[in-house]
Design a protein around this motif. Structure first.
Motif, PDB file in Angstrom:
ATOM      1  N   VAL A   1     -16.602  35.495  16.145  1.00  0.00           N
ATOM      2  CA  VAL A   1     -17.604  34.440  15.933  1.00  0.00           C
ATOM      3  C   VAL A   1     -17.280  33.661  14.662  1.00  0.00           C
ATOM      4  N   GLU A   2     -16.957  34.383  13.604  1.00  0.00           N
ATOM      5  CA  GLU A   2     -16.636  33.728  12.332  1.00  0.00           C
ATOM      6  C   GLU A   2     -15.442  32.786  12.494  1.00  0.00           C
ATOM      7  N   GLU A   3     -14.408  33.252  13.199  1.00  0.00           N
ATOM      8  CA  GLU A   3     -13.225  32.417  13.392  1.00  0.00           C
ATOM      9  C   GLU A   3     -13.569  31.149  14.170  1.00  0.00           C
ATOM     10  N   THR A   4     -14.318  31.306  15.246  1.00  0.00           N
ATOM     11  CA  THR A   4     -14.655  30.145  16.078  1.00  0.00           C
ATOM     12  C   THR A   4     -15.503  29.136  15.324  1.00  0.00           C
ATOM     13  N   VAL A   5     -16.533  29.618  14.648  1.00  0.00           N
ATOM     14  CA  VAL A   5     -17.414  28.699  13.928  1.00  0.00           C
ATOM     15  C   VAL A   5     -16.665  28.044  12.764  1.00  0.00           C
ATOM     16  N   SER A   6     -15.798  28.797  12.113  1.00  0.00           N
ATOM     17  CA  SER A   6     -15.008  28.210  11.018  1.00  0.00           C
ATOM     18  C   SER A   6     -14.152  27.055  11.523  1.00  0.00           C
ATOM     19  N   ILE A   7     -13.541  27.230  12.688  1.00  0.00           N
ATOM     20  CA  ILE A   7     -12.698  26.173  13.253  1.00  0.00           C
ATOM     21  C   ILE A   7     -13.560  25.008  13.728  1.00  0.00           C
ATOM     22  N   PHE A   8     -14.715  25.308  14.319  1.00  0.00           N
ATOM     23  CA  PHE A   8     -15.599  24.244  14.803  1.00  0.00           C
ATOM     24  C   PHE A   8     -16.161  23.400  13.665  1.00  0.00           C
ATOM     25  N   THR A   9     -16.259  23.973  12.493  1.00  0.00           N
ATOM     26  CA  THR A   9     -16.931  23.269  11.397  1.00  0.00           C
ATOM     27  C   THR A   9     -15.969  22.768  10.323  1.00  0.00           C
ATOM     28  N   LEU A  10     -14.684  22.663  10.660  1.00  0.00           N
ATOM     29  CA  LEU A  10     -13.765  22.016   9.729  1.00  0.00           C
ATOM     30  C   LEU A  10     -14.214  20.565   9.516  1.00  0.00           C
ATOM     31  N   PRO A  11     -13.858  19.958   8.402  1.00  0.00           N
ATOM     32  CA  PRO A  11     -14.438  18.639   8.065  1.00  0.00           C
ATOM     33  C   PRO A  11     -13.964  17.510   8.972  1.00  0.00           C
ATOM     34  N   VAL A  12     -14.729  16.446   8.947  1.00  0.00           N
ATOM     35  CA  VAL A  12     -14.381  15.246   9.713  1.00  0.00           C
ATOM     36  C   VAL A  12     -13.590  14.286   8.818  1.00  0.00           C
ATOM     37  N   VAL A  13     -12.952  13.331   9.472  1.00  0.00           N
ATOM     38  CA  VAL A  13     -12.152  12.335   8.762  1.00  0.00           C
ATOM     39  C   VAL A  13     -13.076  11.368   8.028  1.00  0.00           C
ATOM     40  N   GLU A  14     -12.829  11.162   6.763  1.00  0.00           N
ATOM     41  CA  GLU A  14     -13.615  10.198   5.993  1.00  0.00           C
ATOM     42  C   GLU A  14     -12.767   9.006   5.554  1.00  0.00           C
TER      43      GLU A  14
ATOM     44  N   LYS B   1     -25.721  40.179  11.313  1.00  0.00           N
ATOM     45  CA  LYS B   1     -24.301  40.058  10.967  1.00  0.00           C
ATOM     46  C   LYS B   1     -23.739  38.699  11.379  1.00  0.00           C
ATOM     47  N   VAL B   2     -24.151  38.224  12.554  1.00  0.00           N
ATOM     48  CA  VAL B   2     -23.661  36.913  13.001  1.00  0.00           C
ATOM     49  C   VAL B   2     -24.215  35.823  12.092  1.00  0.00           C
ATOM     50  N   GLN B   3     -25.491  35.935  11.716  1.00  0.00           N
ATOM     51  CA  GLN B   3     -26.083  34.926  10.830  1.00  0.00           C
ATOM     52  C   GLN B   3     -25.328  34.838   9.506  1.00  0.00           C
ATOM     53  N   GLU B   4     -24.838  35.988   9.026  1.00  0.00           N
ATOM     54  CA  GLU B   4     -24.131  36.020   7.745  1.00  0.00           C
ATOM     55  C   GLU B   4     -22.836  35.209   7.780  1.00  0.00           C
ATOM     56  N   VAL B   5     -22.215  35.076   8.966  1.00  0.00           N
ATOM     57  CA  VAL B   5     -20.910  34.398   9.016  1.00  0.00           C
ATOM     58  C   VAL B   5     -20.996  32.969   9.551  1.00  0.00           C
ATOM     59  N   VAL B   6     -22.174  32.545  10.022  1.00  0.00           N
ATOM     60  CA  VAL B   6     -22.252  31.182  10.576  1.00  0.00           C
ATOM     61  C   VAL B   6     -23.022  30.234   9.665  1.00  0.00           C
ATOM     62  N   GLY B   7     -23.360  30.684   8.465  1.00  0.00           N
ATOM     63  CA  GLY B   7     -24.020  29.805   7.499  1.00  0.00           C
ATOM     64  C   GLY B   7     -25.388  29.361   7.960  1.00  0.00           C
ATOM     65  N   GLY B   8     -25.623  28.063   7.899  1.00  0.00           N
ATOM     66  CA  GLY B   8     -26.944  27.533   8.205  1.00  0.00           C
ATOM     67  C   GLY B   8     -27.223  27.286   9.679  1.00  0.00           C
ATOM     68  N   ILE B   9     -26.288  27.630  10.562  1.00  0.00           N
ATOM     69  CA  ILE B   9     -26.523  27.430  11.998  1.00  0.00           C
ATOM     70  C   ILE B   9     -27.506  28.496  12.486  1.00  0.00           C
ATOM     71  N   PRO B  10     -28.581  28.107  13.139  1.00  0.00           N
ATOM     72  CA  PRO B  10     -29.558  29.102  13.598  1.00  0.00           C
ATOM     73  C   PRO B  10     -28.936  30.078  14.596  1.00  0.00           C
ATOM     74  N   VAL B  11     -29.308  31.337  14.488  1.00  0.00           N
ATOM     75  CA  VAL B  11     -28.874  32.370  15.430  1.00  0.00           C
ATOM     76  C   VAL B  11     -30.098  32.818  16.222  1.00  0.00           C
TER      77      VAL B  11
END
Length: 345
Positions: free
Chosen positions: A179-192, A323-333
């Motif tokens: 879960v941590e790996e997937t969310v980390s990849i999904f939340t990489l930054p956008v182009v500014e 445990k999942v909440q701890e690795v996904v930051g502010g995304i609701p679980v």
């Protein structure tokens, strides 16, 4: 309540994606449908893979049916609609075909069950979403196929729920790591940066590799990095490139080949559903100074957890959610089963 959160964010199309088979996507889908019934908000349903069948095609295990209240819109093959009992009103045909036949738009006249035939193409999904919008359907739920993240693309849907379950691993630690790996990849930054944004927009429009060098946008002399590796590696070391926009996907193999060059670049992708590189490889890329940016971000509305595996074991539901909440930051679980029970008491 999950549906209430979706409505508060103004989302009219929501993808439900899972990281493995049997993680509980249909349970989440049914929870959203049940909530729509309670709130009086009709929803539309479509699937990228076949869903609602009685048994899993791979394991043969029973699957939960998709239960819908009256007034629910569906896009499915005509062969999946039992019209003999008067449960369905067929509204229109759609110029979309599935492996199970032509797709029709129908509306349930009473509580019933449905099997959703998979809409096989992104353009087909867009067509169905537009048709539902034309008929005034306020929210369409797009059920994703196993291990396919495509429905979560922001070019298709406005938000996504990521469903994770005990079937992803034998230990809670292993599941949480995925879960941590997937969310980390999904939340990489956008182009500014404006020039980098132009690069990735051009790459997607022209299906070509575009680079940024010395403050200028440049077209590469090959359309993909599938040509001889030595050729494109030599080209990328021939001058000071700062960014490279890929019209397709980023894989572990490609990232490894970029690592061999040893020159940090910013890799530009359409969105997180085009990043298939794993987090360990991405971390190696960042360690040499490389970066990854997306043109479009995926709005992860929630991560839904299912502590029960069809293999016959389960995790402690409270500990899994924590445990999942701890690795996904502010995304609701959410745990749609236990949360619903809590709301009923």
């Amino acid at each position: 309540m999950l549906l209430s959160r979706v409505q508060r964010e103004g989302i009219d199309s929501l993808a439900i994606i899972g990281l493995a088979k049997n993680v509980g996507k249909t349970t989440v889908l049914n929870a959203l449908i049940a909530e729509s019934r309670s709130s009086g908000v009709p929803v539309g349903l479509l699937s990228i893979g076949v869903d609602g069948e009685e048994r899993d095609a791979w394991s043969g295990r029973p699957k939960p049916p998709i239960r819908v209240p009256g007034g629910t819109w569906v896009a499915t093959a005509g062969t999946c609609l039992d019209l003999s009992g008067g449960d369905w009103e067929v509204i229109a045909s759609a110029p979309v075909h599935s492996l199970l036949g032509d797709i029709y738009l129908a509306r349930s006249t009473r509580p019933t069950q449905v099997k959703l035939a998979g809409v096989p193409s992104a353009e087909g999904v867009r067509t169905i979403l537009r048709r539902f919008q034309d008929y005034g359907v306020p929210l369409t739920l797009v059920d994703g196929a196993y291990d396919r993240k495509a429905s979560a693309s922001p070019l298709l849907t406005q938000g996504a729920v990521l469903v994770v379950g005990a079937s992803m691993g034998r230990t809670l630690q292993a599941v949480v790591k995925k879960v941590e790996e997937t969310v980390s990849i999904f939340t990489l930054p956008v182009v500014e940066n404006g020039l980098e944004r132009n690069a990735v927009e051009t790459a997607l429009r022209e299906r070509a590799l575009m680079g940024v060098s010395n403050g200028e946008l440049r077209s590469l002399p090959f359309s993909s990095l599938l040509v001889d590796r030595q050729v494109w590696q030599a080209y990328l070391t021939s001058e000071e490139w700062s960014a490279l926009a890929l019209p397709g996907a980023l894989t572990d193999r490609l990232t490894q080949q970029m690592l061999e060059i040893g020159r940090p670049l910013t890799l530009l992708l359409s969105d997180p559903t085009r990043c298939f590189a794993t987090l360990p490889t991405i971390r190696r890329w960042y360690r040499i100074g490389g970066q990854i940016r997306y043109l479009h971000a995926v709005r992860l509305v929630a991560v839904a957890v299912n502590p029960v595996s069809p293999e016959g074991f389960s995790f402690d539901p409270v500990e899994m959610k924590k445990k999942v909440q701890e690795v996904v930051g502010g995304i609701p679980v959410v745990n749609v089963v236990r949360d619903a029970m809590s709301n009923e008491t």
